[in-house]
Write an enzyme that holds these catalytic residues in place. Structure first.
Site, PDB file in Angstrom:
ATOM      1  N   HIS A 199      -1.941   7.311  -5.067  1.00  0.00           N
ATOM      2  CA  HIS A 199      -2.206   6.128  -4.254  1.00  0.00           C
ATOM      3  C   HIS A 199      -2.048   4.898  -5.124  1.00  0.00           C
ATOM      4  O   HIS A 199      -2.404   4.897  -6.305  1.00  0.00           O
ATOM      5  CB  HIS A 199      -3.636   6.188  -3.694  1.00  0.00           C
ATOM      6  CG  HIS A 199      -4.195   4.848  -3.326  1.00  0.00           C
ATOM      7  ND1 HIS A 199      -5.049   4.144  -4.153  1.00  0.00           N
ATOM      8  CD2 HIS A 199      -4.014   4.064  -2.231  1.00  0.00           C
ATOM      9  CE1 HIS A 199      -5.377   3.008  -3.586  1.00  0.00           C
ATOM     10  NE2 HIS A 199      -4.767   2.929  -2.418  1.00  0.00           N
ATOM     11  N   HIS A 254     -20.671  12.195  -0.061  1.00  0.00           N
ATOM     12  CA  HIS A 254     -21.149  13.359   0.672  1.00  0.00           C
ATOM     13  C   HIS A 254     -20.627  14.673   0.085  1.00  0.00           C
ATOM     14  O   HIS A 254     -21.163  15.738   0.377  1.00  0.00           O
ATOM     15  CB  HIS A 254     -20.794  13.260   2.164  1.00  0.00           C
ATOM     16  CG  HIS A 254     -19.331  13.326   2.468  1.00  0.00           C
ATOM     17  ND1 HIS A 254     -18.521  12.210   2.508  1.00  0.00           N
ATOM     18  CD2 HIS A 254     -18.518  14.381   2.756  1.00  0.00           C
ATOM     19  CE1 HIS A 254     -17.281  12.574   2.818  1.00  0.00           C
ATOM     20  NE2 HIS A 254     -17.249  13.883   2.966  1.00  0.00           N
ATOM     21  N   HIS A 284       2.112  12.185  -0.569  1.00  0.00           N
ATOM     22  CA  HIS A 284       1.668  13.574  -0.494  1.00  0.00           C
ATOM     23  C   HIS A 284       2.896  14.451  -0.742  1.00  0.00           C
ATOM     24  O   HIS A 284       3.914  14.313  -0.054  1.00  0.00           O
ATOM     25  CB  HIS A 284       1.059  13.877   0.871  1.00  0.00           C
ATOM     26  CG  HIS A 284      -0.158  13.066   1.175  1.00  0.00           C
ATOM     27  ND1 HIS A 284      -1.365  13.295   0.551  1.00  0.00           N
ATOM     28  CD2 HIS A 284      -0.353  12.026   2.023  1.00  0.00           C
ATOM     29  CE1 HIS A 284      -2.260  12.434   1.012  1.00  0.00           C
ATOM     30  NE2 HIS A 284      -1.684  11.648   1.898  1.00  0.00           N
ATOM     31  N   HIS A 287      -3.152   7.700 -17.241  1.00  0.00           N
ATOM     32  CA  HIS A 287      -4.123   6.728 -17.747  1.00  0.00           C
ATOM     33  C   HIS A 287      -3.568   5.925 -18.920  1.00  0.00           C
ATOM     34  O   HIS A 287      -3.839   4.722 -19.040  1.00  0.00           O
ATOM     35  CB  HIS A 287      -5.411   7.442 -18.138  1.00  0.00           C
ATOM     36  CG  HIS A 287      -6.290   7.758 -16.971  1.00  0.00           C
ATOM     37  ND1 HIS A 287      -7.214   6.875 -16.477  1.00  0.00           N
ATOM     38  CD2 HIS A 287      -6.376   8.866 -16.183  1.00  0.00           C
ATOM     39  CE1 HIS A 287      -7.846   7.413 -15.447  1.00  0.00           C
ATOM     40  NE2 HIS A 287      -7.354   8.626 -15.249  1.00  0.00           N
ATOM     41  N   SER A 343       0.851  -1.185   0.000  1.00  0.00           N
ATOM     42  CA  SER A 343       0.000   0.000   0.000  1.00  0.00           C
ATOM     43  C   SER A 343       0.885   1.232   0.000  1.00  0.00           C
ATOM     44  O   SER A 343       1.803   1.339   0.819  1.00  0.00           O
ATOM     45  CB  SER A 343      -0.910   0.000   1.228  1.00  0.00           C
ATOM     46  OG  SER A 343      -1.730   1.153   1.256  1.00  0.00           O
ATOM     47  N   ASN A 359      -2.156   0.373  -4.516  1.00  0.00           N
ATOM     48  CA  ASN A 359      -2.041  -0.833  -3.703  1.00  0.00           C
ATOM     49  C   ASN A 359      -2.376  -2.052  -4.534  1.00  0.00           C
ATOM     50  O   ASN A 359      -3.164  -1.971  -5.496  1.00  0.00           O
ATOM     51  CB  ASN A 359      -2.923  -0.765  -2.444  1.00  0.00           C
ATOM     52  CG  ASN A 359      -4.394  -0.970  -2.746  1.00  0.00           C
ATOM     53  OD1 ASN A 359      -4.848  -2.089  -2.926  1.00  0.00           O
ATOM     54  ND2 ASN A 359      -5.143   0.119  -2.805  1.00  0.00           N
ATOM     55  N   THR A 360      -1.757  -3.157  -4.196  1.00  0.00           N
ATOM     56  CA  THR A 360      -2.127  -4.452  -4.758  1.00  0.00           C
ATOM     57  C   THR A 360      -2.090  -5.465  -3.622  1.00  0.00           C
ATOM     58  O   THR A 360      -1.280  -5.350  -2.706  1.00  0.00           O
ATOM     59  CB  THR A 360      -1.189  -4.899  -5.900  1.00  0.00           C
ATOM     60  OG1 THR A 360       0.165  -4.959  -5.425  1.00  0.00           O
ATOM     61  CG2 THR A 360      -1.267  -3.955  -7.085  1.00  0.00           C
ATOM     62  N   ARG A 361      -2.948  -6.471  -3.698  1.00  0.00           N
ATOM     63  CA  ARG A 361      -3.053  -7.412  -2.588  1.00  0.00           C
ATOM     64  C   ARG A 361      -3.592  -8.756  -3.057  1.00  0.00           C
ATOM     65  O   ARG A 361      -4.245  -8.867  -4.101  1.00  0.00           O
ATOM     66  CB  ARG A 361      -3.974  -6.847  -1.513  1.00  0.00           C
ATOM     67  CG  ARG A 361      -5.384  -6.560  -2.012  1.00  0.00           C
ATOM     68  CD  ARG A 361      -6.235  -5.855  -0.972  1.00  0.00           C
ATOM     69  NE  ARG A 361      -7.533  -5.475  -1.506  1.00  0.00           N
ATOM     70  CZ  ARG A 361      -7.777  -4.337  -2.149  1.00  0.00           C
ATOM     71  NH1 ARG A 361      -6.802  -3.470  -2.348  1.00  0.00           N
ATOM     72  NH2 ARG A 361      -8.987  -4.068  -2.604  1.00  0.00           N
TER      73      ARG A 361
END
Length: 293
Positions: A129, A193, A119, A163, A115, A131-133
């Site tokens: 960001h 939100h 910043h 991209h 992960s 991550n791979t799992r």
């Protein structure tokens, strides 16, 4: 399909791959710090061992690697872990609702992954960001993860490059993957939100299991391999660009969006805290400074 003894070698390979990717990224980011001139020393990662649960009694752990106050990276974390144990009731219910077979009858699990969240000091350099799992239960195994770009000041050419590289690495596995994973990222990294996306998207998948472990592992490896060629050229392009106090203000407010998403919606954050992993490692993704208006 997910027999424990039969998956031992696959688990070791996956965990080893995530660690190797971590080592490659850490070295590349420290090289960026070395290349950036400045009055202070180049940033370096501080590495801490992490454990699941108090004193690690819950099973497994990993490495938390965090650089703070660098010349280019204001805060970046690159964590790896391999943990195991039993799922809590809430996690069992959540996975059962997603269609994971057998998870309600047998709560054992194993998970490993990398992960990363960066910043940046310069507001023109986008946050990012990745991550791979891999996840295993007695009834199933699957892969998940992706990467997404989070600029506070967007440049169309940067978004286009990010991209394009994702598509380049996904297309050999089937040209249907990129549009599907892009749409998935657009949906997943949306902040309801605020009625907006947290960034400019990327790729994302979860619960990925075709039944062919080798093919699925190859796909998740290429998602990881795409990260540095997708992101480092943007850092090189923007790291010396002049910025103003107004740019910094925009950056801090945008970081507030990032913090809101990770604390309210992010599935990885919820899982890490629910399974008693080191909270400092789980919350590594939060920015060092943010602002709300």
């Amino acid at each position: 399909m997910a027999d424990e003894s039969a998956m031992t070698a696959e688990k070791e390979r996956a965990a080893g791959w995530f660690r190797a990717l971590r080592d490659e990224i850490v070295a590349a980011f420290e090289a960026v710090e070395d290349a950036q001139g400045g009055p202070g020393p180049a940033g370096r990662f501080q590495v801490t061992e992490t454990r699941r649960g108090e004193a690690g009694e819950e099973g497994g752990g990993g490495l938390m690697s965090v650089m703070r106050g660098g010349r280019v990276f204001e805060k970046v974390g690159v964590n790896v872990s391999a943990v195991h144990g039993e799922l809590g009731e809430a996690a069992q219910r959540s996975m059962a609702a997603r269609g994971v077979p057998g998870v309600e009858a047998d709560p054992r699990f194993w998970a490993s992954g990398i992960s990363l969240v960066a910043h940046m000091a310069n507001p023109h350099v986008p946050a990012v960001h990745m991550n791979t799992r891999m996840f295993w239960t007695p009834g199933a195994w699957w892969f998940g993860g992706g990467s997404d770009l989070n600029p506070c000041i967007e440049y169309e050419e940067d978004t286009g490059h990010f991209h394009a590289v994702q598509k380049e690495f996904l297309d050999p596995h089937g040209e249907e993957h990129y549009p599907r994973l892009k749409a998935w990222a657009d949906e997943y990294f949306y902040i309801p939100h605020r009625r907006r996306a947290r960034g400019v998207g990327g790729i994302f998948l979860d619960d990925h299991c075709t039944g062919d472990w080798e093919d699925d592992f190859s796909l998740i490896q290429d998602i990881g391999r795409a990260f540095l060629p997708a992101y480092l050229p943007l850092v090189e392009r923007r790291r010396e660009q002049a910025w103003t106090a107004e740019d910094r203000e925009v950056q801090l407010v945008h970081r507030g969006l990032y913090a809101e998403y990770n604390l309210v919606y992010d599935r990885g954050t919820k899982f890490g805290l629910a399974t008693a992993h080191d909270p400092d490692a789980v919350l590594m993704s939060l920015p060092p400074l943010a602002k709300w208006i």
